[in-house]
Design a protein around this motif. Structure first.
Motif, PDB file in Angstrom:
ATOM      1  N   THR A  61       0.829  -1.226   0.000  1.00  0.00           N
ATOM      2  CA  THR A  61       0.000   0.000   0.000  1.00  0.00           C
ATOM      3  C   THR A  61       0.858   1.269   0.000  1.00  0.00           C
ATOM      4  O   THR A  61       0.714   2.145   0.853  1.00  0.00           O
ATOM      5  CB  THR A  61      -0.984   0.024   1.194  1.00  0.00           C
ATOM      6  OG1 THR A  61      -0.275  -0.216   2.420  1.00  0.00           O
ATOM      7  CG2 THR A  61      -2.067  -1.022   1.022  1.00  0.00           C
ATOM      8  N   HIS A 104     -10.584   4.776   0.992  1.00  0.00           N
ATOM      9  CA  HIS A 104     -11.934   4.434   0.528  1.00  0.00           C
ATOM     10  C   HIS A 104     -12.466   5.468  -0.456  1.00  0.00           C
ATOM     11  O   HIS A 104     -13.196   5.128  -1.395  1.00  0.00           O
ATOM     12  CB  HIS A 104     -12.892   4.312   1.729  1.00  0.00           C
ATOM     13  CG  HIS A 104     -12.823   2.994   2.423  1.00  0.00           C
ATOM     14  ND1 HIS A 104     -13.440   1.862   1.937  1.00  0.00           N
ATOM     15  CD2 HIS A 104     -12.187   2.629   3.567  1.00  0.00           C
ATOM     16  CE1 HIS A 104     -13.203   0.852   2.757  1.00  0.00           C
ATOM     17  NE2 HIS A 104     -12.452   1.284   3.747  1.00  0.00           N
ATOM     18  N   ALA A 133      -3.708   0.492  -2.800  1.00  0.00           N
ATOM     19  CA  ALA A 133      -5.129   0.292  -2.520  1.00  0.00           C
ATOM     20  C   ALA A 133      -5.896   0.284  -3.836  1.00  0.00           C
ATOM     21  O   ALA A 133      -5.611   1.065  -4.741  1.00  0.00           O
ATOM     22  CB  ALA A 133      -5.642   1.397  -1.606  1.00  0.00           C
ATOM     23  N   TYR A 155      -9.624  -2.997  -1.699  1.00  0.00           N
ATOM     24  CA  TYR A 155      -8.691  -4.123  -1.592  1.00  0.00           C
ATOM     25  C   TYR A 155      -7.280  -3.617  -1.329  1.00  0.00           C
ATOM     26  O   TYR A 155      -6.877  -2.556  -1.816  1.00  0.00           O
ATOM     27  CB  TYR A 155      -8.692  -4.941  -2.890  1.00  0.00           C
ATOM     28  CG  TYR A 155      -9.982  -5.656  -3.163  1.00  0.00           C
ATOM     29  CD1 TYR A 155     -10.227  -6.922  -2.632  1.00  0.00           C
ATOM     30  CD2 TYR A 155     -10.971  -5.061  -3.948  1.00  0.00           C
ATOM     31  CE1 TYR A 155     -11.422  -7.578  -2.878  1.00  0.00           C
ATOM     32  CE2 TYR A 155     -12.168  -5.710  -4.204  1.00  0.00           C
ATOM     33  CZ  TYR A 155     -12.397  -6.971  -3.654  1.00  0.00           C
ATOM     34  OH  TYR A 155     -13.580  -7.611  -3.898  1.00  0.00           O
ATOM     35  N   ASP A 156      -6.554  -4.386  -0.549  1.00  0.00           N
ATOM     36  CA  ASP A 156      -5.118  -4.200  -0.364  1.00  0.00           C
ATOM     37  C   ASP A 156      -4.475  -5.064  -1.444  1.00  0.00           C
ATOM     38  O   ASP A 156      -4.373  -6.279  -1.311  1.00  0.00           O
ATOM     39  CB  ASP A 156      -4.738  -4.661   1.051  1.00  0.00           C
ATOM     40  CG  ASP A 156      -3.258  -4.499   1.368  1.00  0.00           C
ATOM     41  OD1 ASP A 156      -2.454  -4.366   0.428  1.00  0.00           O
ATOM     42  OD2 ASP A 156      -2.915  -4.554   2.561  1.00  0.00           O
ATOM     43  N   ARG A 204      -4.763  -9.689  -4.663  1.00  0.00           N
ATOM     44  CA  ARG A 204      -5.498  -9.035  -3.582  1.00  0.00           C
ATOM     45  C   ARG A 204      -5.185  -9.758  -2.273  1.00  0.00           C
ATOM     46  O   ARG A 204      -5.362 -10.980  -2.187  1.00  0.00           O
ATOM     47  CB  ARG A 204      -7.000  -9.068  -3.864  1.00  0.00           C
ATOM     48  CG  ARG A 204      -7.426  -8.143  -5.007  1.00  0.00           C
ATOM     49  CD  ARG A 204      -8.874  -8.378  -5.395  1.00  0.00           C
ATOM     50  NE  ARG A 204      -9.379  -7.310  -6.271  1.00  0.00           N
ATOM     51  CZ  ARG A 204     -10.554  -7.351  -6.887  1.00  0.00           C
ATOM     52  NH1 ARG A 204     -11.345  -8.405  -6.739  1.00  0.00           N
ATOM     53  NH2 ARG A 204     -10.940  -6.338  -7.653  1.00  0.00           N
ATOM     54  N   TYR A 214     -10.625  -3.510   4.737  1.00  0.00           N
ATOM     55  CA  TYR A 214     -10.377  -4.021   3.390  1.00  0.00           C
ATOM     56  C   TYR A 214     -11.240  -5.252   3.148  1.00  0.00           C
ATOM     57  O   TYR A 214     -11.619  -5.971   4.086  1.00  0.00           O
ATOM     58  CB  TYR A 214      -8.912  -4.432   3.219  1.00  0.00           C
ATOM     59  CG  TYR A 214      -7.903  -3.323   3.290  1.00  0.00           C
ATOM     60  CD1 TYR A 214      -7.757  -2.398   2.256  1.00  0.00           C
ATOM     61  CD2 TYR A 214      -7.057  -3.213   4.397  1.00  0.00           C
ATOM     62  CE1 TYR A 214      -6.802  -1.394   2.324  1.00  0.00           C
ATOM     63  CE2 TYR A 214      -6.097  -2.212   4.472  1.00  0.00           C
ATOM     64  CZ  TYR A 214      -5.981  -1.304   3.440  1.00  0.00           C
ATOM     65  OH  TYR A 214      -5.030  -0.310   3.513  1.00  0.00           O
TER      66      TYR A 214
END
Length: 250
Positions: free
Chosen positions: A45, A56, A86, A94-95, A111, A124
């Motif tokens: 990330t 988000h 991200a 998702y990470d 993912r 996540y």
């Protein structure tokens, strides 16, 4: 058997500083390419920071604005690029990690499967697939951080018979736990290498968590590369940016 050069790009990541983090990725990729690296592996990330709820609203789909910028970096410097970011997909975040070829094409998207969901609200969304990418260099697998703690995931990767596994890490601990905490990362990476029967490049970052229950915990580097037997090939510096070039036998 082939010999390739891989750069562990242990960079500073400032939570939320997308523009600055991309600049740091670009500069490190340039440095890795000048040193002769064919692959550059970056941390988890690395654009917005781990468990940063701002992702988000700020993260993009893949393909999208963030991934296009990373693809451009890979193609401009002519190397394979693995980097965590991200990924926004509908209402889900998702990470993820991308493996991009020197022409700027996404070969693989992973993912993250194992999440510490209590550290971010909303959390996540977990992934499920374990994959490898076929390249002229060999079969390259990608996992993310805590995925390498799960023996079932390692067993799935081993069945795919990768020639090399790249792992973006966001290995964090309380400030006073470093540099000793780097030894824990060494054990995780060497176990991953022996379980997968493949060299592993595990790139951690430099920075600090600024959101959620783990606020104040730090990433203090100590990236680790190991061969398929679990022998450590190189470690990144503690507490500082580092670009480490490793020669790997595939």
């Amino acid at each position: 058997m082939s010999i390739i050069r891989v750069a562990m790009c242990q960079i500073v990541c400032v939570d939320g500083d997308r523009r600055g983090n991309l600049a740091r990725i670009d500069l490190a990729a340039e440095e890795a390419a000048r040193a002769g690296a064919e692959i550059a592996c970056f941390p988890e990330t690395a654009l917005y920071g781990w468990v940063n709820p701002d992702a988000h609203r700020r993260a993009h789909p893949i393909p999208g604005k963030d991934s296009r910028r990373l693809c451009e970096i890979a193609s401009r410097h002519g190397l394979y690029l693995c980097v965590g970011l991200a990924e926004k997909a509908g209402e889900n975040l998702y990470d993820s990690a991308l493996f991009i070829d020197p022409r700027g094409r996404i070969l693989l998207k992973h993912r993250k499967i194992i999440l510490l969901s209590e550290l971010m609200t909303p959390p996540y969304t977990p992934g499920s697939e374990v994959q490898v990418a076929e390249t002229p260099l060999g079969k390259i697998g990608v996992m993310i951080c805590a995925d390498t703690h799960e023996q079932e995931i390692l067993a799935k990767m081993a069945k795919l018979k990768p020639d090399l596994v790249l792992v973006p890490y966001g290995y964090a601990a309380k400030e006073e736990a470093w540099p000793e905490h780097g030894k824990a990362l060494e054990r995780v990476v060497t176990n991953t290498a022996t379980m997968c029967d493949a060299p592993v490049i595990g790139t951690n970052l430099i920075g600090q968590i600024t959101h959620g229950p783990w606020i104040g915990r730090t990433y203090a580097g100590h990236s680790v590369a190991a061969d398929r037997t679990g022998k450590i090939l190189a470690c990144g510096r503690d507490f500082d940016r580092d670009i480490v070039l490793i020669t790997v036998s595939l």
